[in-house]
Design a protein around this motif. Structure first.
Motif: not given
Length: 176
Positions: A52-55, A121-125, A139-144, A148-153
């Motif tokens: 899982l990669v996030f900024t 949480r998928n980033g919102k900002t 393999h790589l996919v973007w959460f978007n 949805e942006q801001g979605a909690w999973l």
């Protein structure tokens, strides 16, 4: 004739029960918030690895969390990779772990954190969350692409029934 009809009804009932009740496919399942609504799933098996990669919202640099699926279908965190200390980032390794710096990035290795599920949480900002998997992380996919942006999973490893498997949204990686 009644015997044949009864046999057919029994066979159809057994097949239907198998399709709806018997879990057959292991997957990394992404649930909407704290519900049983499946947003998407990624077919994986015991021993498979994913990242899982996030900024980071303050440093705006990538944080990589490396996981694998245990034999008990839990999620084991093996490593964290990041570029800056600060809010939410560890400053050192705990007992049994290894803290290194490689190519300008901090690594905490040999983690043994076991989770039954992970909330994310998928980033919102700053919405740059990614999921990486495969033998060499091919393999790589973007959460978007899936959320949805801001979605909690809530992420869990589960065996899905064939019905859920066929009805759900399967994550499909096109490669990096």
């Amino acid at each position: 004739m009644r015997y044949i009809s009864f046999s057919c009804v029994c066979c159809v009932t057994i097949i239907a029960l198998f399709i709806f009740l018997v879990p057959v496919n292991t997957a990394l399942v992404f649930y909407k918030e704290n519900t049983d609504k499946i947003e998407a799933f990624l077919p994986l098996e015991k021993g498979d690895k994913f990242e899982l990669v996030f900024t980071h919202s303050i440093h705006l640099t990538d944080v990589i969390e490396k996981y694998e699926i245990t034999n008990e279908l839990s999620i084991k965190q093996n490593e964290i990779v990041y570029e800056h200390f600060g809010i939410g980032m560890p400053s050192n390794a705990s007992a049994g772990e290894e803290f290194t710096m490689e190519e300008g990035k901090y690594h905490i290795k040999n983690l043994n954190n076991i989770f039954p599920s992970i909330n994310i949480r998928n980033g919102k900002t700053v919405s740059k969350n990614r999921l990486i998997w495969g033998e060499e992380g091919e393999h790589l996919v973007w959460f978007n692409q899936y959320f949805e942006q801001g979605a909690w999973l809530k992420i869990k490893v589960e065996k899905l029934t064939l019905c859920k498997y066929l009805r759900g949204v399967m994550i499909d990686g096109e490669g990096k």
